[in-house]
Design a protein around this motif. Structure first.
Motif, mmCIF file in Angstrom:
data_model
loop_
_atom_site.group_PDB
_atom_site.id
_atom_site.type_symbol
_atom_site.label_atom_id
_atom_site.label_comp_id
_atom_site.label_asym_id
_atom_site.label_seq_id
_atom_site.Cartn_x
_atom_site.Cartn_y
_atom_site.Cartn_z
ATOM 1 N N TYR A 23 -13.924 -16.185 -35.438
ATOM 2 C CA TYR A 23 -13.914 -17.564 -34.946
ATOM 3 C C TYR A 23 -15.157 -18.310 -35.427
ATOM 4 O O TYR A 23 -15.057 -19.440 -35.916
ATOM 5 N N LEU A 24 -16.323 -17.699 -35.296
ATOM 6 C CA LEU A 24 -17.555 -18.346 -35.738
ATOM 7 C C LEU A 24 -17.526 -18.615 -37.242
ATOM 8 O O LEU A 24 -17.977 -19.669 -37.698
ATOM 9 N N GLU A 26 -14.997 -19.324 -38.961
ATOM 10 C CA GLU A 26 -14.092 -20.454 -39.181
ATOM 11 C C GLU A 26 -14.733 -21.803 -38.829
ATOM 12 O O GLU A 26 -14.231 -22.839 -39.258
ATOM 13 N N GLN A 27 -15.811 -21.792 -38.074
ATOM 14 C CA GLN A 27 -16.456 -23.033 -37.632
ATOM 15 C C GLN A 27 -17.518 -23.466 -38.645
ATOM 16 O O GLN A 27 -18.648 -23.799 -38.308
ATOM 17 N N SER A 28 -17.148 -23.491 -39.915
ATOM 18 C CA SER A 28 -18.110 -23.727 -40.996
ATOM 19 C C SER A 28 -18.729 -25.129 -40.960
ATOM 20 O O SER A 28 -19.770 -25.350 -41.562
ATOM 21 N N ASP A 29 -18.116 -26.062 -40.251
ATOM 22 C CA ASP A 29 -18.728 -27.387 -40.123
ATOM 23 C C ASP A 29 -19.944 -27.365 -39.200
ATOM 24 O O ASP A 29 -20.788 -28.252 -39.266
ATOM 25 N N LEU A 30 -20.050 -26.324 -38.363
ATOM 26 C CA LEU A 30 -21.169 -26.203 -37.425
ATOM 27 C C LEU A 30 -22.043 -24.977 -37.700
ATOM 28 O O LEU A 30 -23.254 -25.027 -37.510
ATOM 29 N N ASP A 72 -24.902 -29.801 -32.563
ATOM 30 C CA ASP A 72 -23.899 -28.865 -33.069
ATOM 31 C C ASP A 72 -23.693 -27.710 -32.095
ATOM 32 O O ASP A 72 -22.571 -27.238 -31.909
ATOM 33 N N ARG A 75 -21.425 -28.941 -29.415
ATOM 34 C CA ARG A 75 -20.035 -28.978 -29.892
ATOM 35 C C ARG A 75 -19.434 -27.577 -29.981
ATOM 36 O O ARG A 75 -18.273 -27.364 -29.622
ATOM 37 N N LEU A 76 -20.220 -26.624 -30.468
ATOM 38 C CA LEU A 76 -19.726 -25.254 -30.581
ATOM 39 C C LEU A 76 -19.422 -24.667 -29.202
ATOM 40 O O LEU A 76 -18.386 -24.030 -29.008
ATOM 41 N N ARG A 79 -16.135 -25.979 -28.026
ATOM 42 C CA ARG A 79 -15.018 -25.303 -28.702
ATOM 43 C C ARG A 79 -14.813 -23.894 -28.139
ATOM 44 O O ARG A 79 -13.670 -23.456 -27.940
ATOM 45 N N SER A 83 -11.408 -22.164 -26.660
ATOM 46 C CA SER A 83 -10.802 -21.028 -27.360
ATOM 47 C C SER A 83 -10.964 -19.699 -26.638
ATOM 48 O O SER A 83 -10.152 -18.793 -26.835
#
Length: 103
Positions: A23-24, A26-30, A72, A75-76, A79, A83
């Motif tokens: 999961y982490l 996949e969170q490449s924007d953050l 960030d 935001r993480l 999320r 999830s």
């Protein structure tokens, strides 16, 4: 100052380790990367899932550390709440006064 970096620490139960790692990633924007290590969870709120954990008296867990901007991190966490609702992931954030790479 909301762009100050923080170190977000997650305590992840053994059975969720790979799922949280994926999961982490996949969170490449953050998340540009993270560090994980083995941890042994102790305390009244810690779930001992296996017979081995009950005998040992601690839960096998992973400690994940991510350095990122404070906004960030917020935001993480939001999320992760969606999830991984109900999983009892433990987290905290601490200010980072300096961060870099020695080249």
């Amino acid at each position: 100052m909301t762009d100050q970096p923080v170190c977000l620490t997650l305590i992840v139960p053994r059975q969720l380790r790979e799922e949280v790692f994926d999961y982490l990633a996949e969170q490449s924007d953050l998340v540009s990367g993270f560090t994980a290590s083995h941890a042994a969870g102790h305390g009244g709120e810690v779930r001992l899932h296996t017979a081995a954990e009950r005998v040992q008296g601690h839960a096998d867990q992973a400690m994940v550390k991510v350095v990122l901007a404070r906004d960030d991190a917020t935001r993480l966490i939001e999320r992760l709440r969606v999830s991984f609702a109900g999983t009892k992931l433990v987290y905290w954030a601490t200010p980072v006064t300096e961060f870099g790479i020695i080249d």
